[in-house]
Design a protein around this motif. Structure first.
Motif, PDB file in Angstrom:
ATOM      1  N   ILE A  72       0.852  -1.193   0.000  1.00 37.45           N
ATOM      2  CA  ILE A  72       0.000   0.000   0.000  1.00 37.45           C
ATOM      3  C   ILE A  72       0.885   1.239   0.000  1.00 37.45           C
ATOM      4  O   ILE A  72       2.117   1.148   0.114  1.00 37.45           O
ATOM      5  CB  ILE A  72      -0.946   0.018   1.225  1.00 37.45           C
ATOM      6  CG1 ILE A  72      -0.132   0.029   2.530  1.00 37.45           C
ATOM      7  CG2 ILE A  72      -1.900  -1.172   1.197  1.00 37.45           C
ATOM      8  CD1 ILE A  72      -0.987   0.134   3.792  1.00 37.45           C
ATOM      9  N   ASP A  73       0.259   2.398  -0.128  1.00 36.53           N
ATOM     10  CA  ASP A  73       0.996   3.665  -0.102  1.00 36.53           C
ATOM     11  C   ASP A  73       0.986   4.252   1.301  1.00 36.53           C
ATOM     12  O   ASP A  73       0.032   4.053   2.074  1.00 36.53           O
ATOM     13  CB  ASP A  73       0.372   4.672  -1.078  1.00 36.53           C
ATOM     14  CG  ASP A  73       0.513   4.226  -2.523  1.00 36.53           C
ATOM     15  OD1 ASP A  73       1.537   3.593  -2.837  1.00 36.53           O
ATOM     16  OD2 ASP A  73      -0.403   4.500  -3.328  1.00 36.53           O
ATOM     17  N   LEU A  74       2.044   4.996   1.618  1.00 38.72           N
ATOM     18  CA  LEU A  74       2.119   5.683   2.906  1.00 38.72           C
ATOM     19  C   LEU A  74       1.116   6.829   2.923  1.00 38.72           C
ATOM     20  O   LEU A  74       0.955   7.544   1.928  1.00 38.72           O
ATOM     21  CB  LEU A  74       3.539   6.207   3.116  1.00 38.72           C
ATOM     22  CG  LEU A  74       4.024   6.477   4.545  1.00 38.72           C
ATOM     23  CD1 LEU A  74       3.915   5.233   5.399  1.00 38.72           C
ATOM     24  CD2 LEU A  74       5.465   6.973   4.515  1.00 38.72           C
ATOM     25  N   GLY A  75       0.432   6.992   4.047  1.00 36.69           N
ATOM     26  CA  GLY A  75      -0.554   8.061   4.175  1.00 36.69           C
ATOM     27  C   GLY A  75       0.088   9.442   4.122  1.00 36.69           C
ATOM     28  O   GLY A  75       1.248   9.626   4.474  1.00 36.69           O
ATOM     29  N   VAL A  89       0.648  19.164  13.232  1.00 44.71           N
ATOM     30  CA  VAL A  89       0.453  17.996  12.373  1.00 44.71           C
ATOM     31  C   VAL A  89      -0.842  18.171  11.592  1.00 44.71           C
ATOM     32  O   VAL A  89      -1.881  18.501  12.169  1.00 44.71           O
ATOM     33  CB  VAL A  89       0.397  16.692  13.193  1.00 44.71           C
ATOM     34  CG1 VAL A  89       0.054  15.517  12.302  1.00 44.71           C
ATOM     35  CG2 VAL A  89       1.712  16.457  13.899  1.00 44.71           C
ATOM     36  N   GLU A  90      -0.782  17.938  10.274  1.00 41.94           N
ATOM     37  CA  GLU A  90      -1.973  17.991   9.426  1.00 41.94           C
ATOM     38  C   GLU A  90      -2.088  16.673   8.659  1.00 41.94           C
ATOM     39  O   GLU A  90      -1.188  16.320   7.889  1.00 41.94           O
ATOM     40  CB  GLU A  90      -1.882  19.159   8.436  1.00 41.94           C
ATOM     41  CG  GLU A  90      -1.861  20.530   9.109  1.00 41.94           C
ATOM     42  CD  GLU A  90      -1.699  21.654   8.109  1.00 41.94           C
ATOM     43  OE1 GLU A  90      -1.680  21.354   6.885  1.00 41.94           O
ATOM     44  OE2 GLU A  90      -1.590  22.810   8.526  1.00 41.94           O
ATOM     45  N   ILE A  91      -3.174  15.941   8.897  1.00 42.45           N
ATOM     46  CA  ILE A  91      -3.425  14.694   8.173  1.00 42.45           C
ATOM     47  C   ILE A  91      -3.961  15.060   6.788  1.00 42.45           C
ATOM     48  O   ILE A  91      -4.976  15.757   6.666  1.00 42.45           O
ATOM     49  CB  ILE A  91      -4.427  13.803   8.924  1.00 42.45           C
ATOM     50  CG1 ILE A  91      -3.954  13.575  10.386  1.00 42.45           C
ATOM     51  CG2 ILE A  91      -4.604  12.473   8.204  1.00 42.45           C
ATOM     52  CD1 ILE A  91      -2.634  12.867  10.505  1.00 42.45           C
ATOM     53  N   GLY A  92      -3.293  14.598   5.738  1.00 45.01           N
ATOM     54  CA  GLY A  92      -3.589  15.059   4.389  1.00 45.01           C
ATOM     55  C   GLY A  92      -4.644  14.265   3.648  1.00 45.01           C
ATOM     56  O   GLY A  92      -4.843  14.499   2.452  1.00 45.01           O
ATOM     57  N   GLU A  93      -5.338  13.332   4.308  1.00 49.23           N
ATOM     58  CA  GLU A  93      -6.382  12.561   3.644  1.00 49.23           C
ATOM     59  C   GLU A  93      -7.390  12.087   4.674  1.00 49.23           C
ATOM     60  O   GLU A  93      -7.127  12.077   5.881  1.00 49.23           O
ATOM     61  CB  GLU A  93      -5.786  11.368   2.905  1.00 49.23           C
ATOM     62  CG  GLU A  93      -4.919  10.457   3.741  1.00 49.23           C
ATOM     63  CD  GLU A  93      -4.174   9.446   2.886  1.00 49.23           C
ATOM     64  OE1 GLU A  93      -4.760   8.374   2.619  1.00 49.23           O
ATOM     65  OE2 GLU A  93      -3.037   9.732   2.478  1.00 49.23           O
ATOM     66  N   SER A  94      -8.563  11.700   4.185  1.00 53.83           N
ATOM     67  CA  SER A  94      -9.643  11.294   5.085  1.00 53.83           C
ATOM     68  C   SER A  94      -9.299   9.983   5.788  1.00 53.83           C
ATOM     69  O   SER A  94      -8.779   9.044   5.176  1.00 53.83           O
ATOM     70  CB  SER A  94     -10.939  11.126   4.288  1.00 53.83           C
ATOM     71  OG  SER A  94     -11.957  10.586   5.117  1.00 53.83           O
ATOM     72  N   VAL A  95      -9.614   9.935   7.072  1.00 55.56           N
ATOM     73  CA  VAL A  95      -9.424   8.706   7.855  1.00 55.56           C
ATOM     74  C   VAL A  95     -10.735   8.260   8.489  1.00 55.56           C
ATOM     75  O   VAL A  95     -10.736   7.382   9.351  1.00 55.56           O
ATOM     76  CB  VAL A  95      -8.346   8.904   8.954  1.00 55.56           C
ATOM     77  CG1 VAL A  95      -6.991   9.167   8.338  1.00 55.56           C
ATOM     78  CG2 VAL A  95      -8.726  10.029   9.913  1.00 55.56           C
ATOM     79  N   ARG A  96     -11.859   8.848   8.067  1.00 57.15           N
ATOM     80  CA  ARG A  96     -13.156   8.502   8.652  1.00 57.15           C
ATOM     81  C   ARG A  96     -13.450   7.015   8.442  1.00 57.15           C
ATOM     82  O   ARG A  96     -13.453   6.513   7.315  1.00 57.15           O
ATOM     83  CB  ARG A  96     -14.259   9.347   8.030  1.00 57.15           C
ATOM     84  CG  ARG A  96     -15.651   9.074   8.626  1.00 57.15           C
ATOM     85  CD  ARG A  96     -16.684   9.992   8.024  1.00 57.15           C
ATOM     86  NE  ARG A  96     -16.416  11.377   8.392  1.00 57.15           N
ATOM     87  CZ  ARG A  96     -16.825  11.960   9.510  1.00 57.15           C
ATOM     88  NH1 ARG A  96     -17.534  11.254  10.390  1.00 57.15           N
ATOM     89  NH2 ARG A  96     -16.539  13.212   9.766  1.00 57.15           N
ATOM     90  N   GLY A  97     -13.668   6.312   9.540  1.00 52.67           N
ATOM     91  CA  GLY A  97     -13.982   4.898   9.483  1.00 52.67           C
ATOM     92  C   GLY A  97     -12.830   3.994   9.095  1.00 52.67           C
ATOM     93  O   GLY A  97     -13.027   2.814   8.827  1.00 52.67           O
ATOM     94  N   GLU A  98     -11.602   4.525   9.093  1.00 44.15           N
ATOM     95  CA  GLU A  98     -10.446   3.756   8.653  1.00 44.15           C
ATOM     96  C   GLU A  98      -9.721   3.112   9.836  1.00 44.15           C
ATOM     97  O   GLU A  98      -9.850   3.548  10.980  1.00 44.15           O
ATOM     98  CB  GLU A  98      -9.453   4.652   7.893  1.00 44.15           C
ATOM     99  CG  GLU A  98     -10.058   5.427   6.743  1.00 44.15           C
ATOM    100  CD  GLU A  98     -10.255   4.573   5.511  1.00 44.15           C
ATOM    101  OE1 GLU A  98     -10.072   3.338   5.599  1.00 44.15           O
ATOM    102  OE2 GLU A  98     -10.605   5.128   4.454  1.00 44.15           O
ATOM    103  N   ASP A  99      -8.949   2.070   9.525  1.00 39.63           N
ATOM    104  CA  ASP A  99      -8.081   1.419  10.508  1.00 39.63           C
ATOM    105  C   ASP A  99      -6.696   2.047  10.355  1.00 39.63           C
ATOM    106  O   ASP A  99      -5.972   1.768   9.398  1.00 39.63           O
ATOM    107  CB  ASP A  99      -8.042  -0.083  10.236  1.00 39.63           C
ATOM    108  CG  ASP A  99      -7.353  -0.865  11.342  1.00 39.63           C
ATOM    109  OD1 ASP A  99      -7.097  -0.272  12.407  1.00 39.63           O
ATOM    110  OD2 ASP A  99      -7.059  -2.054  11.142  1.00 39.63           O
TER     111      ASP A  99
END
Length: 387
Positions: A72-75, A89-99
């Protein structure tokens, strides 16, 4: 009669069909559709959430190796510091409902890296991540796991007397910082911890969340058999009494003997005396420990083993911290090789010291992540190296 009139009405899998003129046929359609609806709901509830792996700034190489192994690709995450050195810290993609898995090791600027990990965990948690797992290859503050020092007063003679008599009124005022770190990780929102070779296994009990403490032992055994031709004539040595259980386990699996070095410290990072328990004459001595910081202990232990008649001395360590004079001490010591894992970045240390060799344990963390994500047991990794 046309085909169109004879065909059944088109329906979605989870939508009730139109009423049929035949009551028996209608009941059959309703029953079939209810079963399809139940199947749809079960599929939704049983589906594992997608996996996302993010890396902190402490060890991006290990995180990249883990995601390469997983395919897989690194987040995407952006970490920066403000002018007053606050961490952002800024998370650059959605993590809703993710593991979510966050890889951050306790190395380098430990306090900054720990704070960065806490902020990343909290950022993912409040962004509605299904589960947040902290992958901490080297657990920070692991050596501060108990109150084992006598409190130092101003009266030196009184301190000596208290130490001799173990006077309880002079009990330690040292903190149990490992417990504090455990509390901080839990409060930040971590649901699970994956680490390797905790300095003291009871640190797992500091948490109220699941902790998987992986072992470097399978990778160590593999390295010994592949890189030490005369390993059957070796003896596994622990540089202190605390590592006796570790070395006996390795010695049993190799079917060789083990020895122990008892050390006494005057103060932190300074060894006063060493006593060897065991016979190492005309054998290859393999020192095994969970970590090495300034390397004073293992260098003194190597000298003691050579004095006792060991033909060669190797050192195998899980966490090679190598701070202060460690590199110069290793260069001047009598080691054939000092072997460490890449739970801590070792590229700079290997450039400065040709005796240092590195075992890659990324596949063990990747397999632990995969098994955790799929709800499988990780106990296989306690005695095997995944290929």
């Amino acid at each position: 009669m046309s085909d169109k009139k004879c065909s059944e009405p088109e329906t979605n899998d989870c939508v009730m069909p139109v009423r049929s003129a035949n009551p028996i046929r209608a009941r059959s359609l309703i029953r079939d559709n209810l079963e399809k609806q139940a199947g749809c709901l079960n599929l939704i509830h049983s589906r594992m959430p997608n996996i996302k792996v993010f890396s902190g700034t402490s060890h991006p190489d290990l995180a990249q190796r883990i995601v390469d192994r997983l395919g897989i690709d690194l987040g995407k995450v952006v970490t920066k510091k403000f002018s007053n050195l606050e961490t952002c810290v800024e998370i650059g993609e959605s993590v809703r409902g993710e593991d979510v898995y966050i890889v951050q090791s306790g190395s380098g600027e430990i306090n900054d890296n720990l704070m960065e990990l806490l902020i990343m965990i909290n950022a993912c948690k409040i962004a509605s991540a299904s589960r947040v797992t902290a992958v901490i290859p080297c657990f920070p503050y692991a050596r501060q796991d108990k109150k084992d020092k006598l409190a130092g007063g101003e009266d030196k003679e009184e301190n000596k007397l208290a130490k001799k008599n173990y006077d309880w009124k002079f009990r330690s005022r040292a903190p149990i910082s490992a417990k504090l770190v455990a509390n901080m990780l839990s409060v930040a929102g971590a649901d699970h911890i994956i680490t390797m070779d905790l300095h003291a296994s009871q640190i797992q009990g500091f948490f109220d969340i699941p902790v998987d403490n992986l072992y470097a032992e399978p990778a160590v055994l593999k390295w010994i058999k592949e890189n030490i031709p005369e390993w059957k004539n070796s003896i596994i040595v622990s540089p202190d009494a605390g590592g006796a259980k570790r070395v006996t386990s390795i010695a049993d699996r190799l079917n060789v003997e083990f020895a122990l070095i008892h050390k006494e410290r005057k103060k932190a990072n300074e060894v006063a005396s060493m006593v060897l328990v065991g016979d190492v004459k005309d054998k290859i001595a393999i020192l095994v420990d969970d970590m090495a910081d300034t390397c004073g202990t293992i260098v003194h232990a190597a000298d003691r083993l050579v004095e006792a008649g060991a033909t060669k001395v190797y050192a195998i360590l899980t966490h090679g911290i190598f701070s202060g004079p460690a590199i110069s001490r290793i260069n001047n010591a009598c080691f054939e090789a000092v072997v460490v894992t890449n739970t801590i970045p070792q590229d700079g240390h290997m450039r400065d010291c040709p005796k240092i060799q590195c075992i890659d344990v990324s596949m063990m963390f990747a397999e632990a992540v995969r098994r955790t994500h799929n709800g499988e047991s990780v106990s296989y990794l306690f005695s095997n190296v995944p290929y």
